[in-house]
Design a protein around this motif. Structure first.
Motif, PDB file in Angstrom:
ATOM      1  N   ASP A 193      44.135  37.267  27.879  1.00  0.00           N
ATOM      2  CA  ASP A 193      44.578  35.810  28.060  1.00  0.00           C
ATOM      3  C   ASP A 193      44.564  35.599  29.401  1.00  0.00           C
ATOM      4  OD1 ASP A 193      44.833  36.026  25.212  1.00  0.00           O
ATOM      5  OD2 ASP A 193      46.819  36.140  25.286  1.00  0.00           O
ATOM      6  N   LEU A 194      44.931  36.309  30.243  1.00  0.00           N
ATOM      7  CA  LEU A 194      44.924  35.927  31.823  1.00  0.00           C
ATOM      8  C   LEU A 194      43.615  35.407  32.218  1.00  0.00           C
ATOM      9  CD1 LEU A 194      46.210  35.753  34.609  1.00  0.00           C
ATOM     10  CD2 LEU A 194      45.818  38.215  34.925  1.00  0.00           C
ATOM     11  N   LEU A 195      42.624  36.222  31.900  1.00  0.00           N
ATOM     12  CA  LEU A 195      41.265  35.896  32.242  1.00  0.00           C
ATOM     13  C   LEU A 195      40.820  34.668  31.463  1.00  0.00           C
ATOM     14  CD1 LEU A 195      39.622  39.381  32.479  1.00  0.00           C
ATOM     15  CD2 LEU A 195      40.441  37.741  34.471  1.00  0.00           C
ATOM     16  N   ILE A 196      40.938  34.427  30.171  1.00  0.00           N
ATOM     17  CA  ILE A 196      40.390  33.391  29.578  1.00  0.00           C
ATOM     18  C   ILE A 196      41.106  32.108  29.569  1.00  0.00           C
ATOM     19  CG2 ILE A 196      39.872  32.719  27.289  1.00  0.00           C
ATOM     20  CD1 ILE A 196      37.812  34.980  28.047  1.00  0.00           C
ATOM     21  N   ASP A 197      42.595  32.166  29.149  1.00  0.00           N
ATOM     22  CA  ASP A 197      43.044  31.052  29.356  1.00  0.00           C
ATOM     23  C   ASP A 197      43.585  30.628  30.832  1.00  0.00           C
ATOM     24  OD1 ASP A 197      42.824  30.892  26.467  1.00  0.00           O
ATOM     25  OD2 ASP A 197      44.758  32.103  26.173  1.00  0.00           O
ATOM     26  N   GLY A 198      43.832  31.599  31.629  1.00  0.00           N
ATOM     27  CA  GLY A 198      44.471  31.377  32.974  1.00  0.00           C
ATOM     28  C   GLY A 198      43.040  31.022  33.881  1.00  0.00           C
TER      29      GLY A 198
END
Length: 622
Positions: free
Chosen positions: A295-300
């Protein structure tokens, strides 16, 4: 000593820093000329705009330089600030003197306007007297006949004791001959030369006037049948004492309308492309990761950067429009139109022009104030320029206006924000003019109207967009990652809820920002926006990532109305400038106290303006 380029460091504005070291065999050229003579156009044509910004021994400002191959010789070309006189007292004139006195050169290329040679030839004469090898390029030679000007290059070359070439840097006429002359001059000059003490090498004013009179009599003639040009006809309308300013602001509004009309479809297409790439490639490639880093890499990271990237077409079109305004000669006329009004505020037309330059980026606009001799005028202008609506803020405003307003109203809303930026600048100058009094007169040369070539516009737009990317990506990456972590830590609470770090920060700021309609989520984006305004939009993408089913615009539109959105944009426009701008203000003013005062004033003004608007709109029932 010759110089080579090593761009492994950065200046305060994020651009590459030149590491000046001795390198055998590298020849050095200095490009010198008066403002508005096409010096930068020639520099870009010669170097292919392959230039970096760097510092130099004994000089406290940055210069443009490019390393190219001329003939068989590796050469570094340095673009010096535009000046009027080597004996002048402005900071730019001091920079040029110091450069020529401390940096040996193999050749000085002097760029002058052929049609205005009678007012500009003095600079070439000064270079002759200080004994540096030189080549004179009479630029805009294609325009000289329109003003009844006839030039005899051979006679001028004989008086100056240097080669003279007529050319048009804009259209390339005579460029091949100019380049060949440069190569030939470099071949004859095996060792670089220093200017020595320039003031000691210049002749007396009487001798100088006699020599210049003889040169002009032999080599420069103006027809007695000089006819009215298209420039004078256009100026009757655009510089009209009553209608000039309304026409200027009307043209600016049309420019913003064009940015929307052309840029919005391109922005939508690019946004669809990055979303498709996310679904088709990024998410499958990272599917093996645990939820938190995934989620950090995709959404962030990806979500924040992709949101900013989708607005690059709009930024690109905006800079094309600004290239037309600047290179056409209309920007100088805006300074003329505004000078009388600006004088009442303790400023002058140059302050207005630099504020317009701040539409691209506040940092170079503030650095451009070095041309002003008056320290008080520079300081007052430094307080004014940060209110210019820079390209980073433009991203945020285009997004918010698109999300909350229809297509017919959105350009008008954006235009109103530009008007607010002018109003903030005017109020600031009015309040502080007594503290920074200025008596320096404005000397302004109005160039003839010229429409820039397609190549010029594309090069300018690409250069500015590239600078925007190079300067902003590292801040965006840091900001969106930091915001995502604040939005998702601790891990035992719902993301973006009141229990996360961002929720705590937003809630703590509500006593201050709540009265101006800014909710906790918007508050977090503003906090990180102090580092760089580019983070604001990327931060919003991260903060509202949990509602991506509705799209970012839809998610924000569900939580705030147009009054809150406008108050948020107004606060973003006026509150603390980015960290780089604050750093440059501190460096240029040489005062931490002045920089802090500027930050505090912008915060007070931003909150007050947003409070009056938001509470007033609510009282009126909106």
């Amino acid at each position: 000593m010759a110089n080579s380029i090593n761009c492994n460091k950065c200046n305060s504005d994020g651009s590459p820093l030149l590491d000046v070291t001795s390198t055998a065999g590298l020849k050095q050229i200095a490009v010198l000329g008066m403002p508005n003579t096409g010096k930068s156009t020639f520099f870009n044509r010669l170097t292919g705009a392959n230039a970096s910004v760097g510092n130099w021994p004994g000089i406290t400002v940055d210069l443009m330089a490019a390393k190219i191959k001329l003939g068989q010789q590796e050469t570094q070309v340095v673009d010096l600030p535009g000046i009027y006189d080597l004996r002048g007292f402005s900071e730019d004139e001091e920079v040029v003197r110091k450069f020529l006195e401390s940096n040996p050169v193999h050749l000085v290329i002097i760029i002058l306007n052929a049609a205005q040679l009678d007012r500009q030839i003095s600079l070439a004469l000064q270079i002759k007297h200080i004994g540096l090898p030189a080549l004179l390029l009479l630029n805009m030679a294609d325009e000289a006949p329109k003003f009844g000007v006839q030039i005899e290059p051979e006679s001028i070359a004989r008086h100056l004791e240097m080669p003279v070439v007529q050319m048009s840097a804009k259209y390339g006429q005579g460029y091949a001959q100019a380049r060949n002359s440069i190569v030939a001059q470099l071949g004859r000059q095996s060792e670089p030369m220093l200017a020595g003490k320039i003031d000691k090498n210049l002749v007396t004013d009487a001798e100088f006037a006699t020599e210049m009179g003889a040169l002009l009599q032999d080599g420069f003639h103006v027809s007695a049948e000089f006819k009215e040009t298209i420039t004078t006809k256009i100026d009757r309308v655009l510089l009209h004492p009553v209608f000039g300013l309304p026409i200027f602001f009307g043209l600016m509004y049309l420019m913003f309308q064009m940015v929307y009309t052309i840029g919005k479809p391109l922005q939508d297409g690019l946004n669809s492309g990055v979303e498709w790439f996310k679904t088709a490639a990024v998410e499958p490639a990272l599917s093996f990761l645990p939820k938190f880093p995934h989620d950090l890499l995709i959404d962030g990271l990806y979500g924040g950067m992709a949101t900013v990237a989708a607005f690059l077409p709009v930024i690109w079109i905006f800079f094309i429009c600004m290239a037309i305004v600047e290179d056409s000669g209309y920007l100088s006329r805006s300074a003329y139109l505004m000078d009388a009004f600006m004088e009442r505020l303790g400023l002058d037309g140059r302050s207005f022009v630099m504020s317009l330059m701040g539409f691209g980026c506040n940092v170079p606009a503030i650095m451009g104030l070095r041309v002003m001799r008056s320290p008080a005028l520079r300081l007052l202008s430094m307080l004014v320029i940060p209110f210019s609506l820079c390209s980073a803020r433009l991203n945020v405003f285009i997004f918010m206006t698109t999300a909350l307003f229809n297509a017919n109203v959105a350009p008008l809303v954006l235009f109103s924000l530009y008007l607010f930026s002018f109003a903030a600048a005017i109020l600031t100058a009015f309040i502080f003019k007594g503290k920074y009094p200025n008596q320096e007169p404005l000397i302004l040369e109005l160039p003839p109207y010229r429409f820039p070539t397609v190549r010029q516009m594309l090069l300018r737009a690409w250069s500015e967009t590239k600078h925007f990317l190079r300067f902003s990506w590292r801040f965006i990456i840091f900001g969106v990652v930091a915001i995502w972590l604040c939005n998702n830590l601790p891990t035992n609470v719902e993301p973006a809820s009141a229990g996360t770090i961002s929720g705590e920060i937003g809630r703590a700021l509500q006593p201050i920002l709540g009265p101006i309609g800014i909710n906790p989520k918007l508050s977090v984006a503003l906090i990180f926006g102090f580092i760089a305004k580019e983070i604001v939009l990327g931060g919003l993408a991260v903060i509202y990532a949990t509602k991506q089913d509705a799209g970012l615009a839809g998610a924000i539109a569900k939580e705030i109305d147009w009054v809150q959105a406008y108050s948020f944009m107004l606060f973003t426009l006026l509150y603390v400038p980015c960290l780089s701008t604050v750093a440059v203000i501190k460096a240029e003013s040489k005062s931490i106290k002045f920089a802090v005062m500027g930050v505090l004033w912008s915060l007070v003004l931003a909150w007050s303006a947003s409070f009056i608007f938001y509470q007033g709109a609510r009282l009126l029932g909106f």
